[in-house]
Motif scaffolding. Structure first.
Motif, PDB file in Angstrom:
ATOM      1  N   GLU A 105     -30.441 -42.803 -20.938  1.00  0.00           N
ATOM      2  CA  GLU A 105     -29.512 -44.271 -21.401  1.00  0.00           C
ATOM      3  C   GLU A 105     -30.435 -44.637 -19.965  1.00  0.00           C
ATOM      4  O   GLU A 105     -31.376 -44.845 -19.263  1.00  0.00           O
ATOM      5  CB  GLU A 105     -28.139 -44.276 -20.320  1.00  0.00           C
ATOM      6  CG  GLU A 105     -27.207 -42.965 -21.005  1.00  0.00           C
ATOM      7  CD  GLU A 105     -25.630 -43.506 -20.690  1.00  0.00           C
ATOM      8  OE1 GLU A 105     -25.880 -43.551 -19.623  1.00  0.00           O
ATOM      9  OE2 GLU A 105     -24.582 -42.674 -21.483  1.00  0.00           O
ATOM     10  N   ASP A 106     -30.730 -46.493 -20.749  1.00  0.00           N
ATOM     11  CA  ASP A 106     -31.578 -46.971 -19.772  1.00  0.00           C
ATOM     12  C   ASP A 106     -30.322 -47.678 -19.083  1.00  0.00           C
ATOM     13  O   ASP A 106     -29.397 -47.879 -18.965  1.00  0.00           O
ATOM     14  CB  ASP A 106     -31.606 -48.960 -20.337  1.00  0.00           C
ATOM     15  CG  ASP A 106     -32.642 -48.874 -21.611  1.00  0.00           C
ATOM     16  OD1 ASP A 106     -33.406 -47.634 -21.563  1.00  0.00           O
ATOM     17  OD2 ASP A 106     -32.559 -49.226 -22.368  1.00  0.00           O
ATOM     18  N   VAL A 107     -31.127 -48.093 -17.062  1.00  0.00           N
ATOM     19  CA  VAL A 107     -30.390 -48.110 -16.381  1.00  0.00           C
ATOM     20  C   VAL A 107     -31.326 -49.887 -16.006  1.00  0.00           C
ATOM     21  O   VAL A 107     -32.154 -49.482 -15.933  1.00  0.00           O
ATOM     22  CB  VAL A 107     -30.793 -47.198 -15.293  1.00  0.00           C
ATOM     23  CG1 VAL A 107     -29.961 -47.563 -13.926  1.00  0.00           C
ATOM     24  CG2 VAL A 107     -29.872 -45.545 -16.238  1.00  0.00           C
ATOM     25  N   ALA A 108     -29.962 -50.881 -15.401  1.00  0.00           N
ATOM     26  CA  ALA A 108     -30.250 -51.264 -14.609  1.00  0.00           C
ATOM     27  C   ALA A 108     -31.451 -51.519 -13.934  1.00  0.00           C
ATOM     28  O   ALA A 108     -30.967 -50.523 -12.606  1.00  0.00           O
ATOM     29  CB  ALA A 108     -29.229 -52.671 -14.320  1.00  0.00           C
ATOM     30  N   SER A 109     -32.621 -52.262 -13.340  1.00  0.00           N
ATOM     31  CA  SER A 109     -32.902 -52.369 -11.831  1.00  0.00           C
ATOM     32  C   SER A 109     -34.252 -52.775 -11.782  1.00  0.00           C
ATOM     33  O   SER A 109     -34.896 -53.834 -13.010  1.00  0.00           O
ATOM     34  CB  SER A 109     -34.200 -50.718 -12.446  1.00  0.00           C
ATOM     35  OG  SER A 109     -35.365 -50.374 -10.886  1.00  0.00           O
ATOM     36  N   ARG A 118     -38.914 -48.343 -17.185  1.00  0.00           N
ATOM     37  CA  ARG A 118     -38.018 -48.835 -17.427  1.00  0.00           C
ATOM     38  C   ARG A 118     -37.276 -47.659 -17.053  1.00  0.00           C
ATOM     39  O   ARG A 118     -38.307 -46.112 -17.538  1.00  0.00           O
ATOM     40  CB  ARG A 118     -37.225 -49.211 -18.961  1.00  0.00           C
ATOM     41  CG  ARG A 118     -38.069 -49.843 -19.477  1.00  0.00           C
ATOM     42  CD  ARG A 118     -36.865 -51.394 -19.431  1.00  0.00           C
ATOM     43  NE  ARG A 118     -37.790 -52.747 -19.907  1.00  0.00           N
ATOM     44  CZ  ARG A 118     -38.699 -53.568 -19.750  1.00  0.00           C
ATOM     45  NH1 ARG A 118     -38.811 -53.579 -17.979  1.00  0.00           N
ATOM     46  NH2 ARG A 118     -39.001 -54.774 -19.947  1.00  0.00           N
ATOM     47  N   LYS A 120     -34.579 -44.881 -16.449  1.00  0.00           N
ATOM     48  CA  LYS A 120     -33.693 -44.065 -17.670  1.00  0.00           C
ATOM     49  C   LYS A 120     -32.804 -42.697 -16.620  1.00  0.00           C
ATOM     50  O   LYS A 120     -33.669 -42.541 -15.937  1.00  0.00           O
ATOM     51  CB  LYS A 120     -34.479 -43.558 -18.167  1.00  0.00           C
ATOM     52  CG  LYS A 120     -36.068 -44.378 -19.495  1.00  0.00           C
ATOM     53  CD  LYS A 120     -34.857 -44.996 -20.306  1.00  0.00           C
ATOM     54  CE  LYS A 120     -35.709 -46.031 -21.528  1.00  0.00           C
ATOM     55  NZ  LYS A 120     -35.314 -46.189 -22.260  1.00  0.00           N
ATOM     56  N   LYS A 121     -32.053 -43.224 -17.057  1.00  0.00           N
ATOM     57  CA  LYS A 121     -30.773 -41.696 -16.825  1.00  0.00           C
ATOM     58  C   LYS A 121     -31.378 -40.647 -17.790  1.00  0.00           C
ATOM     59  O   LYS A 121     -30.675 -40.711 -18.897  1.00  0.00           O
ATOM     60  CB  LYS A 121     -29.569 -42.423 -16.483  1.00  0.00           C
ATOM     61  CG  LYS A 121     -28.712 -41.245 -15.758  1.00  0.00           C
ATOM     62  CD  LYS A 121     -27.132 -41.869 -15.129  1.00  0.00           C
ATOM     63  CE  LYS A 121     -26.567 -41.832 -17.238  1.00  0.00           C
ATOM     64  NZ  LYS A 121     -25.076 -41.609 -17.400  1.00  0.00           N
ATOM     65  N   ARG A 137     -29.425 -33.949 -14.213  1.00  0.00           N
ATOM     66  CA  ARG A 137     -29.395 -35.231 -14.337  1.00  0.00           C
ATOM     67  C   ARG A 137     -29.709 -35.769 -13.310  1.00  0.00           C
ATOM     68  O   ARG A 137     -30.606 -35.264 -12.295  1.00  0.00           O
ATOM     69  CB  ARG A 137     -27.905 -36.185 -14.136  1.00  0.00           C
ATOM     70  CG  ARG A 137     -27.919 -37.522 -13.692  1.00  0.00           C
ATOM     71  CD  ARG A 137     -26.981 -38.122 -13.405  1.00  0.00           C
ATOM     72  NE  ARG A 137     -26.115 -38.105 -14.427  1.00  0.00           N
ATOM     73  CZ  ARG A 137     -24.808 -38.485 -14.674  1.00  0.00           C
ATOM     74  NH1 ARG A 137     -24.252 -38.642 -13.825  1.00  0.00           N
ATOM     75  NH2 ARG A 137     -23.765 -37.927 -15.742  1.00  0.00           N
ATOM     76  N   TYR A 139     -33.115 -39.136 -12.801  1.00  0.00           N
ATOM     77  CA  TYR A 139     -33.148 -40.307 -12.714  1.00  0.00           C
ATOM     78  C   TYR A 139     -34.812 -40.468 -13.247  1.00  0.00           C
ATOM     79  O   TYR A 139     -36.093 -40.785 -12.285  1.00  0.00           O
ATOM     80  CB  TYR A 139     -32.890 -41.606 -12.240  1.00  0.00           C
ATOM     81  CG  TYR A 139     -31.043 -41.365 -12.158  1.00  0.00           C
ATOM     82  CD1 TYR A 139     -30.794 -42.572 -12.614  1.00  0.00           C
ATOM     83  CD2 TYR A 139     -30.825 -41.034 -11.269  1.00  0.00           C
ATOM     84  CE1 TYR A 139     -29.139 -42.491 -12.867  1.00  0.00           C
ATOM     85  CE2 TYR A 139     -28.644 -41.106 -11.520  1.00  0.00           C
ATOM     86  CZ  TYR A 139     -28.725 -41.483 -12.894  1.00  0.00           C
ATOM     87  OH  TYR A 139     -27.696 -41.889 -12.084  1.00  0.00           O
TER      88      TYR A 139
END
Length: 144
Positions: A105-109, A118, A120-121, A137, A139
């Motif tokens: 999943e994309d994560v805001a940064s 980008r 990612k999680k 898990r 990042y």
């Protein structure tokens, strides 16, 4: 004569332990002694068998955890290497029966707004045929 009586006083006589006992006492173990010995033996064997069972369980769990970590790292390396992430599948050869599932999943940064990279999680789930599960898990910054 005096020498013989001194040996008897100090307990140095050469009599065997059974010479002074009645015949009934010198013949062997009593039923009570045997029952006590069997009871102690049963308690000890029960504890040993329980410990052995727990050792086998811990060994199986340790083996799964070791294999699952390595398999998850393999899938993570494939994702970082640019191989498109398939959502799920099974391992082959010596790890047959092990399955995997990946969710990216994309994560805001703040950093990713000004860069091609980008954040990612990445969630990786490894299962074995016995339904044990290992979840990882992490990042990572990856190219889109």
């Amino acid at each position: 004569m005096m020498w013989s009586s001194m040996r008897d006083i100090w307990g140095l006589s050469r009599k065997t332990p059974r010479e002074g006992m009645p015949q009934r006492m010198a013949s062997g173990f009593t039923l009570l002694e045997i029952m006590v010995a069997l009871g102690i033996l049963a308690i000890v064997l029960t504890a040993v068998l329980r410990m052995h069972s727990q050792t086998l369980f811990v060994d199986r769990q340790a083996k799964f955890n070791t294999i699952a970590v390595l398999l998850a790292q393999e899938k993570l390396a494939q994702i970082e290497g640019g191989i498109p992430a398939v959502e799920s599948g099974v391992f082959e050869k010596e790890f047959s029966g092990y399955s995997w599932q990946i969710l990216v999943e994309d994560v805001a940064s703040n950093l990713s707004e000004h860069s091609r990279w980008r954040l990612k999680k990445i969630d990786i789930l490894i299962r074995n045929p016995d339904e044990d599960q290992f979840a990882l898990r992490t990042y990572r910054y990856l190219l889109p």
